[in-house]
Design a protein around this motif. Structure first.
Motif, PDB file in Angstrom:
ATOM      1  N   UNK A   1       0.836  -1.204   0.000  1.00 33.08           N
ATOM      2  CA  UNK A   1       0.000   0.000   0.000  1.00 33.08           C
ATOM      3  C   UNK A   1       0.871   1.254   0.000  1.00 33.08           C
ATOM      4  N   UNK A   2       1.925   1.267   0.788  1.00 33.86           N
ATOM      5  CA  UNK A   2       2.827   2.425   0.832  1.00 33.86           C
ATOM      6  C   UNK A   2       3.500   2.666  -0.512  1.00 33.86           C
ATOM      7  N   UNK A   3       3.957   1.591  -1.165  1.00 33.34           N
ATOM      8  CA  UNK A   3       4.600   1.740  -2.480  1.00 33.34           C
ATOM      9  C   UNK A   3       3.648   2.317  -3.510  1.00 33.34           C
ATOM     10  N   UNK A   4       2.376   1.959  -3.411  1.00 25.15           N
ATOM     11  CA  UNK A   4       1.378   2.425  -4.375  1.00 25.15           C
ATOM     12  C   UNK A   4       0.735   3.749  -3.962  1.00 25.15           C
ATOM     13  N   UNK A   5       1.050   4.223  -2.774  1.00 30.11           N
ATOM     14  CA  UNK A   5       0.457   5.469  -2.300  1.00 30.11           C
ATOM     15  C   UNK A   5      -1.025   5.333  -2.004  1.00 30.11           C
ATOM     16  N   UNK A   6      -1.429   4.152  -1.553  1.00 30.92           N
ATOM     17  CA  UNK A   6      -2.832   3.879  -1.239  1.00 30.92           C
ATOM     18  C   UNK A   6      -2.953   3.480   0.224  1.00 30.92           C
ATOM     19  N   UNK A   7      -4.169   3.531   0.730  1.00 30.83           N
ATOM     20  CA  UNK A   7      -4.401   3.044   2.087  1.00 30.83           C
ATOM     21  C   UNK A   7      -4.492   1.520   2.057  1.00 30.83           C
ATOM     22  N   UNK A   8      -4.228   0.905   3.203  1.00 31.81           N
ATOM     23  CA  UNK A   8      -4.380  -0.548   3.268  1.00 31.81           C
ATOM     24  C   UNK A   8      -5.840  -0.936   3.030  1.00 31.81           C
ATOM     25  N   UNK A   9      -6.772  -0.116   3.482  1.00 24.58           N
ATOM     26  CA  UNK A   9      -8.190  -0.410   3.259  1.00 24.58           C
ATOM     27  C   UNK A   9      -8.524  -0.427   1.771  1.00 24.58           C
ATOM     28  N   UNK A  10      -7.963   0.507   1.016  1.00 27.32           N
ATOM     29  CA  UNK A  10      -8.213   0.549  -0.433  1.00 27.32           C
ATOM     30  C   UNK A  10      -7.661  -0.701  -1.108  1.00 27.32           C
ATOM     31  N   UNK A  11      -6.489  -1.149  -0.682  1.00 25.20           N
ATOM     32  CA  UNK A  11      -5.889  -2.359  -1.259  1.00 25.20           C
ATOM     33  C   UNK A  11      -6.748  -3.575  -0.930  1.00 25.20           C
ATOM     34  N   UNK A  12      -7.203  -3.676   0.311  1.00 27.65           N
ATOM     35  CA  UNK A  12      -8.038  -4.810   0.718  1.00 27.65           C
ATOM     36  C   UNK A  12      -9.360  -4.805  -0.054  1.00 27.65           C
TER      37      UNK A  12
ATOM     38  N   UNK B   1      -9.956  -3.556  -3.034  1.00 28.51           N
ATOM     39  CA  UNK B   1      -9.671  -3.937  -4.417  1.00 28.51           C
ATOM     40  C   UNK B   1      -9.403  -5.440  -4.523  1.00 28.51           C
ATOM     41  N   UNK B   2      -8.665  -5.986  -3.556  1.00 25.49           N
ATOM     42  CA  UNK B   2      -8.339  -7.413  -3.575  1.00 25.49           C
ATOM     43  C   UNK B   2      -9.596  -8.273  -3.418  1.00 25.49           C
ATOM     44  N   UNK B   3     -10.472  -7.886  -2.507  1.00 24.83           N
ATOM     45  CA  UNK B   3     -11.715  -8.649  -2.302  1.00 24.83           C
ATOM     46  C   UNK B   3     -12.594  -8.555  -3.533  1.00 24.83           C
ATOM     47  N   UNK B   4     -12.693  -7.371  -4.108  1.00 25.44           N
ATOM     48  CA  UNK B   4     -13.506  -7.184  -5.302  1.00 25.44           C
ATOM     49  C   UNK B   4     -12.995  -8.054  -6.452  1.00 25.44           C
ATOM     50  N   UNK B   5     -11.677  -8.030  -6.674  1.00 23.21           N
ATOM     51  CA  UNK B   5     -11.086  -8.841  -7.740  1.00 23.21           C
ATOM     52  C   UNK B   5     -11.308 -10.331  -7.480  1.00 23.21           C
ATOM     53  N   UNK B   6     -11.121 -10.767  -6.243  1.00 18.67           N
ATOM     54  CA  UNK B   6     -11.312 -12.171  -5.894  1.00 18.67           C
ATOM     55  C   UNK B   6     -12.758 -12.597  -6.174  1.00 18.67           C
ATOM     56  N   UNK B   7     -13.707 -11.809  -5.731  1.00 13.00           N
ATOM     57  CA  UNK B   7     -15.115 -12.156  -5.919  1.00 13.00           C
ATOM     58  C   UNK B   7     -15.511 -12.145  -7.390  1.00 13.00           C
ATOM     59  N   UNK B   8     -14.964 -11.217  -8.166  1.00 15.93           N
ATOM     60  CA  UNK B   8     -15.218 -11.203  -9.613  1.00 15.93           C
ATOM     61  C   UNK B   8     -14.723 -12.483 -10.269  1.00 15.93           C
ATOM     62  N   UNK B   9     -13.568 -12.956  -9.842  1.00 13.39           N
ATOM     63  CA  UNK B   9     -12.979 -14.155 -10.443  1.00 13.39           C
ATOM     64  C   UNK B   9     -13.628 -15.447  -9.957  1.00 13.39           C
TER      65      UNK B   9
END
Length: 54
Positions: free
Chosen positions: A30-41, A43-51
């Protein structure tokens, strides 16, 4: 960055426990991407559920 604007309705809170190593990876990513950990989580859950949706 902060919280995303909410569409209508509430935004339920979910709490999870992560192993220290996974939490460290999440924070670093998250720090490398300049995002919050919540935003990463989110996005990850959304991608997982889509797949993995039936």
């Amino acid at each position: 960055m902060g919280r995303p604007t909410r569409p209508r309705g509430s935004s339920p809170l979910r709490a999870v426990r992560l192993p220290r190593a996974l939490d460290d990876q999440l924070t670093s990513y998250a720090n490398r991407r300049g995002e919050s950990t919540s935003a990463v989580v989110r996005a990850a859950i959304s991608e997982y559920l889509d797949r993995h949706s039936a």
